[in-house]
Scaffold this active site. Sequence first.
Site, PDB file in Angstrom:
ATOM      1  N   HIS A  42       0.847  -1.185   0.000  1.00  0.00           N
ATOM      2  CA  HIS A  42       0.000   0.000   0.000  1.00  0.00           C
ATOM      3  C   HIS A  42       0.887   1.240   0.000  1.00  0.00           C
ATOM      4  CE1 HIS A  42      -3.837  -2.013   1.814  1.00  0.00           C
ATOM      5  NE2 HIS A  42      -3.293  -2.745   0.860  1.00  0.00           N
ATOM      6  N   GLU A  88       0.868   3.924   1.731  1.00  0.00           N
ATOM      7  CA  GLU A  88       1.302   4.378   3.051  1.00  0.00           C
ATOM      8  C   GLU A  88       2.502   3.577   3.557  1.00  0.00           C
ATOM      9  OE1 GLU A  88      -1.767   3.506   2.023  1.00  0.00           O
ATOM     10  OE2 GLU A  88      -3.284   4.272   3.412  1.00  0.00           O
ATOM     11  N   CYS A 145      -6.253   1.925   5.567  1.00  0.00           N
ATOM     12  CA  CYS A 145      -6.922   0.708   6.032  1.00  0.00           C
ATOM     13  C   CYS A 145      -6.402   0.376   7.441  1.00  0.00           C
ATOM     14  CB  CYS A 145      -6.639  -0.434   5.065  1.00  0.00           C
ATOM     15  SG  CYS A 145      -4.932  -1.053   5.128  1.00  0.00           S
ATOM     16  N   CYS A 181      -2.578  -0.316   7.510  1.00  0.00           N
ATOM     17  CA  CYS A 181      -1.761   0.891   7.366  1.00  0.00           C
ATOM     18  C   CYS A 181      -1.883   1.799   8.582  1.00  0.00           C
ATOM     19  CB  CYS A 181      -2.148   1.632   6.092  1.00  0.00           C
ATOM     20  SG  CYS A 181      -1.698   0.729   4.590  1.00  0.00           S
TER      21      CYS A 181
END
Length: 162
Positions: A64, A66, A94, A97
């Site tokens: 992801h 992040e 999410c 993260c």
Amino acid sequence: MTGDAIQWLKTGDVDERFMRMALRQAREAREAGEVPVGAVIVRGGAVIGLAHNQTERLKDPTAHAELIAVTQAAGSVGDWRLTETTLYVTKEPCPMCAGALMLARIPRVVLGARDPRQGGQSVFGILTHPGLNHRTELVTGVLEDECRELLRSFFAARRANT
């Protein structure tokens, strides 16, 4: 205009500038067929992490934006503690993260679009949970319409192609 109002305007301008950088990353993700999320980590006015989602390209569910930006930032400063930083992200992180952001001690998160169904803050309150040893300042809605539209159009196109 009061001093507080002037400070807010300056902060807002800075937040928009870095969110626009995150949006450019999100557009790169979209062009690569990834969910269009972009992230930028800033410390002292300097970008120390810059990424977009790469789960499809890397075949990695943890790739992801992040998390990639956190890894870059930690390498940049030589420490896993990312104190005195701000993360700009186009979509609410999410739970995975959000947990990583807490562990990295990122004190400020600026997000564009909320994710009321799967967001780590919206669903679980991870970023501001009083039971955790670190809480972050959360700024929401920065360039929200642009961030939301990028996601909406991506998923509409994906649904139309299936």
